[in-house]
Design a protein around this motif. Structure first.
Motif, PDB file in Angstrom:
ATOM      1  N   GLY A  20      -3.656  52.079   6.319  1.00  0.00           N
ATOM      2  CA  GLY A  20      -3.611  52.013   4.869  1.00  0.00           C
ATOM      3  C   GLY A  20      -4.960  52.033   4.179  1.00  0.00           C
ATOM      4  N   ARG A  21      -6.037  52.034   4.919  1.00  0.00           N
ATOM      5  CA  ARG A  21      -7.371  52.045   4.309  1.00  0.00           C
ATOM      6  C   ARG A  21      -7.716  53.454   3.857  1.00  0.00           C
ATOM      7  NH1 ARG A  21     -10.560  47.217   5.575  1.00  0.00           N
ATOM      8  NH2 ARG A  21     -12.127  48.364   4.422  1.00  0.00           N
ATOM      9  N   ASP A  22      -8.444  53.537   2.763  1.00  0.00           N
ATOM     10  CA  ASP A  22      -8.879  54.853   2.275  1.00  0.00           C
ATOM     11  C   ASP A  22     -10.404  54.972   2.308  1.00  0.00           C
ATOM     12  OD1 ASP A  22      -9.631  53.202   0.215  1.00  0.00           O
ATOM     13  OD2 ASP A  22      -8.564  54.298  -1.336  1.00  0.00           O
ATOM     14  N   ASP A  23     -11.038  54.077   3.071  1.00  0.00           N
ATOM     15  CA  ASP A  23     -12.496  54.076   3.134  1.00  0.00           C
ATOM     16  C   ASP A  23     -13.025  54.213   4.560  1.00  0.00           C
ATOM     17  OD1 ASP A  23     -11.652  51.602   4.025  1.00  0.00           O
ATOM     18  OD2 ASP A  23     -13.124  50.450   2.896  1.00  0.00           O
ATOM     19  N   VAL A  58      -4.963  67.458  15.439  1.00  0.00           N
ATOM     20  CA  VAL A  58      -4.521  66.393  14.526  1.00  0.00           C
ATOM     21  C   VAL A  58      -5.728  65.650  13.945  1.00  0.00           C
ATOM     22  CG1 VAL A  58      -3.367  64.139  14.433  1.00  0.00           C
ATOM     23  CG2 VAL A  58      -2.226  66.073  15.512  1.00  0.00           C
ATOM     24  N   ILE A  59      -6.656  65.282  14.806  1.00  0.00           N
ATOM     25  CA  ILE A  59      -7.824  64.516  14.347  1.00  0.00           C
ATOM     26  C   ILE A  59      -8.661  65.344  13.374  1.00  0.00           C
ATOM     27  CG2 ILE A  59      -9.992  63.444  15.063  1.00  0.00           C
ATOM     28  CD1 ILE A  59      -8.488  62.698  17.708  1.00  0.00           C
ATOM     29  N   LEU A  60      -8.944  66.587  13.748  1.00  0.00           N
ATOM     30  CA  LEU A  60      -9.727  67.447  12.851  1.00  0.00           C
ATOM     31  C   LEU A  60      -8.982  67.706  11.541  1.00  0.00           C
ATOM     32  CD1 LEU A  60     -11.217  69.991  15.402  1.00  0.00           C
ATOM     33  CD2 LEU A  60     -12.424  68.174  14.165  1.00  0.00           C
ATOM     34  N   GLY A  61      -7.672  67.858  11.622  1.00  0.00           N
ATOM     35  CA  GLY A  61      -6.874  68.056  10.411  1.00  0.00           C
ATOM     36  C   GLY A  61      -6.986  66.870   9.471  1.00  0.00           C
ATOM     37  N   ARG A  62      -6.892  65.671  10.006  1.00  0.00           N
ATOM     38  CA  ARG A  62      -7.010  64.476   9.158  1.00  0.00           C
ATOM     39  C   ARG A  62      -8.398  64.362   8.537  1.00  0.00           C
ATOM     40  NH1 ARG A  62      -3.242  59.873  11.896  1.00  0.00           N
ATOM     41  NH2 ARG A  62      -1.335  61.043  11.564  1.00  0.00           N
ATOM     42  N   LEU A  63      -9.394  64.748   9.285  1.00  0.00           N
ATOM     43  CA  LEU A  63     -10.756  64.727   8.760  1.00  0.00           C
ATOM     44  C   LEU A  63     -10.907  65.774   7.657  1.00  0.00           C
ATOM     45  CD1 LEU A  63     -13.461  63.301   9.111  1.00  0.00           C
ATOM     46  CD2 LEU A  63     -14.014  64.950  10.896  1.00  0.00           C
ATOM     47  N   VAL A  67      -8.239  62.374   4.957  1.00  0.00           N
ATOM     48  CA  VAL A  67      -7.672  61.081   5.350  1.00  0.00           C
ATOM     49  C   VAL A  67      -8.809  60.149   5.758  1.00  0.00           C
ATOM     50  CG1 VAL A  67      -6.171  59.905   7.017  1.00  0.00           C
ATOM     51  CG2 VAL A  67      -5.475  62.113   6.041  1.00  0.00           C
ATOM     52  N   TYR A  68      -9.798  60.721   6.418  1.00  0.00           N
ATOM     53  CA  TYR A  68     -11.036  60.016   6.741  1.00  0.00           C
ATOM     54  C   TYR A  68     -12.149  60.677   5.946  1.00  0.00           C
ATOM     55  CZ  TYR A  68      -8.181  59.075  10.891  1.00  0.00           C
ATOM     56  OH  TYR A  68      -7.170  58.736  11.739  1.00  0.00           O
ATOM     57  N   HIS A  69     -13.152  59.904   5.617  1.00  0.00           N
ATOM     58  CA  HIS A  69     -14.312  60.449   4.910  1.00  0.00           C
ATOM     59  C   HIS A  69     -15.352  60.882   5.940  1.00  0.00           C
ATOM     60  CE1 HIS A  69     -12.802  59.066   1.049  1.00  0.00           C
ATOM     61  NE2 HIS A  69     -12.445  57.960   1.680  1.00  0.00           N
ATOM     62  N   ARG A  70     -15.724  62.136   5.881  1.00  0.00           N
ATOM     63  CA  ARG A  70     -16.695  62.671   6.836  1.00  0.00           C
ATOM     64  C   ARG A  70     -18.106  62.253   6.444  1.00  0.00           C
ATOM     65  NH1 ARG A  70     -15.201  68.006   7.764  1.00  0.00           N
ATOM     66  NH2 ARG A  70     -14.854  67.766   9.982  1.00  0.00           N
ATOM     67  N   VAL A  71     -18.855  61.760   7.420  1.00  0.00           N
ATOM     68  CA  VAL A  71     -20.273  61.478   7.233  1.00  0.00           C
ATOM     69  C   VAL A  71     -21.031  62.400   8.182  1.00  0.00           C
ATOM     70  CG1 VAL A  71     -20.084  59.137   6.328  1.00  0.00           C
ATOM     71  CG2 VAL A  71     -20.083  59.477   8.786  1.00  0.00           C
ATOM     72  N   GLU A  72     -22.117  62.950   7.683  1.00  0.00           N
ATOM     73  CA  GLU A  72     -22.852  63.984   8.411  1.00  0.00           C
ATOM     74  C   GLU A  72     -24.080  63.437   9.119  1.00  0.00           C
ATOM     75  OE1 GLU A  72     -21.804  67.046   8.750  1.00  0.00           O
ATOM     76  OE2 GLU A  72     -20.203  67.050   7.250  1.00  0.00           O
ATOM     77  N   LEU A  73     -24.323  63.979  10.288  1.00  0.00           N
ATOM     78  CA  LEU A  73     -25.553  63.683  11.017  1.00  0.00           C
ATOM     79  C   LEU A  73     -26.662  64.541  10.440  1.00  0.00           C
ATOM     80  CD1 LEU A  73     -24.426  63.518  14.738  1.00  0.00           C
ATOM     81  CD2 LEU A  73     -25.532  61.720  13.430  1.00  0.00           C
ATOM     82  N   THR A  74     -27.529  63.922   9.697  1.00  0.00           N
ATOM     83  CA  THR A  74     -28.655  64.633   9.083  1.00  0.00           C
ATOM     84  C   THR A  74     -29.952  64.205   9.772  1.00  0.00           C
ATOM     85  OG1 THR A  74     -29.037  62.877   7.479  1.00  0.00           O
ATOM     86  CG2 THR A  74     -27.474  64.627   6.837  1.00  0.00           C
ATOM     87  N   ARG A  75     -31.023  64.849   9.405  1.00  0.00           N
ATOM     88  CA  ARG A  75     -32.342  64.472   9.921  1.00  0.00           C
ATOM     89  C   ARG A  75     -32.635  63.007   9.584  1.00  0.00           C
ATOM     90  NH1 ARG A  75     -36.812  68.362   8.139  1.00  0.00           N
ATOM     91  NH2 ARG A  75     -35.679  69.610   9.641  1.00  0.00           N
ATOM     92  N   ASP A  76     -32.309  62.592   8.358  1.00  0.00           N
ATOM     93  CA  ASP A  76     -32.554  61.203   7.953  1.00  0.00           C
ATOM     94  C   ASP A  76     -31.754  60.214   8.799  1.00  0.00           C
ATOM     95  OD1 ASP A  76     -34.358  61.992   6.022  1.00  0.00           O
ATOM     96  OD2 ASP A  76     -32.893  61.911   4.389  1.00  0.00           O
ATOM     97  N   VAL A  77     -30.532  60.580   9.141  1.00  0.00           N
ATOM     98  CA  VAL A  77     -29.707  59.707   9.983  1.00  0.00           C
ATOM     99  C   VAL A  77     -30.346  59.574  11.366  1.00  0.00           C
ATOM    100  CG1 VAL A  77     -27.464  59.475  11.138  1.00  0.00           C
ATOM    101  CG2 VAL A  77     -27.557  60.110   8.714  1.00  0.00           C
ATOM    102  N   HIS A  78     -30.856  60.672  11.899  1.00  0.00           N
ATOM    103  CA  HIS A  78     -31.542  60.601  13.192  1.00  0.00           C
ATOM    104  C   HIS A  78     -32.765  59.690  13.127  1.00  0.00           C
ATOM    105  CE1 HIS A  78     -29.434  63.440  15.819  1.00  0.00           C
ATOM    106  NE2 HIS A  78     -29.122  64.067  14.699  1.00  0.00           N
ATOM    107  N   ARG A  79     -33.549  59.805  12.067  1.00  0.00           N
ATOM    108  CA  ARG A  79     -34.727  58.943  11.929  1.00  0.00           C
ATOM    109  C   ARG A  79     -34.308  57.476  11.811  1.00  0.00           C
ATOM    110  NH1 ARG A  79     -36.069  63.700  12.515  1.00  0.00           N
ATOM    111  NH2 ARG A  79     -35.325  62.944  14.519  1.00  0.00           N
ATOM    112  N   ARG A  80     -33.227  57.217  11.093  1.00  0.00           N
ATOM    113  CA  ARG A  80     -32.731  55.842  10.955  1.00  0.00           C
ATOM    114  C   ARG A  80     -32.264  55.318  12.314  1.00  0.00           C
ATOM    115  NH1 ARG A  80     -29.881  53.016   6.179  1.00  0.00           N
ATOM    116  NH2 ARG A  80     -30.875  54.721   5.070  1.00  0.00           N
ATOM    117  N   ALA A  81     -31.603  56.159  13.086  1.00  0.00           N
ATOM    118  CA  ALA A  81     -31.158  55.759  14.426  1.00  0.00           C
ATOM    119  C   ALA A  81     -32.353  55.435  15.313  1.00  0.00           C
ATOM    120  CB  ALA A  81     -30.315  56.869  15.051  1.00  0.00           C
ATOM    121  N   GLU A  82     -33.381  56.257  15.233  1.00  0.00           N
ATOM    122  CA  GLU A  82     -34.592  56.007  16.019  1.00  0.00           C
ATOM    123  C   GLU A  82     -35.238  54.684  15.616  1.00  0.00           C
ATOM    124  OE1 GLU A  82     -36.577  59.628  15.065  1.00  0.00           O
ATOM    125  OE2 GLU A  82     -35.105  60.800  16.202  1.00  0.00           O
TER     126      GLU A  82
END
Length: 133
Positions: A20-23, A58-63, A67-82
């Motif tokens: 039931g979550r939309d986030d 099914v999973i890709l269809g929901r994305l 149904v799920y909010h897609r978050v992208e792996l960007t250069r900034d995300v990689h730097r944050r992970a590092e």
């Protein structure tokens, strides 16, 4: 995420948290990890190739349907992970988990859902709530 689609330990608990979550935020990295787990089951003979392809669809269809909010792996995300890898050495955080955590913090998530003790510890270290508790 696999717990949403296949019965395994913790599935009922995880479904109760997510239902039931939309986030719910999901990355393509998470989808790839799900398919990796399905491929392992395929190799072990506990899953058919057709069932694996249906589950992926099914999973890709929901994305794609939002149904799920897609978050992208960007250069900034990689730097944050590092940064997380270097600043949280006591958590033994792995690269993929650091990326998941970086995605969550970049998207300003308040919590993460994880059954992985290392990821949960790292999430708590950066002040994210962890479900299930």
């Amino acid at each position: 995420m696999l717990k949403l689609y296949l019965p395994e330990p913790g599935s009922d608990e995880f479904n109760a948290v997510v239902e039931g979550r939309d986030d719910v935020l999901v990355s393509d990295l998470a989808v790839t990890e799900i398919i990796s787990a399905v491929a392992r089951r395929l190799r072990q003979g506990s899953f058919t190739r057709e069932a694996a392809r249906r589950l992926q669809h099914v999973i890709l269809g929901r994305l794609d349907e939002g149904v799920y909010h897609r978050v992208e792996l960007t250069r900034d995300v990689h730097r944050r992970a590092e940064h997380l890898l270097l600043s949280l050495p006591e958590t033994s955080l792995r690269a993929a988990d650091a990326l998941h955590l970086a995605l969550a913090t970049s998207a300003r998530a308040a919590s993460v859902a994880s059954f992985d003790a290392r990821l949960a510890a790292a999430a708590r270290a950066v002040s994210l709530a962890v479900y299930p508790v």
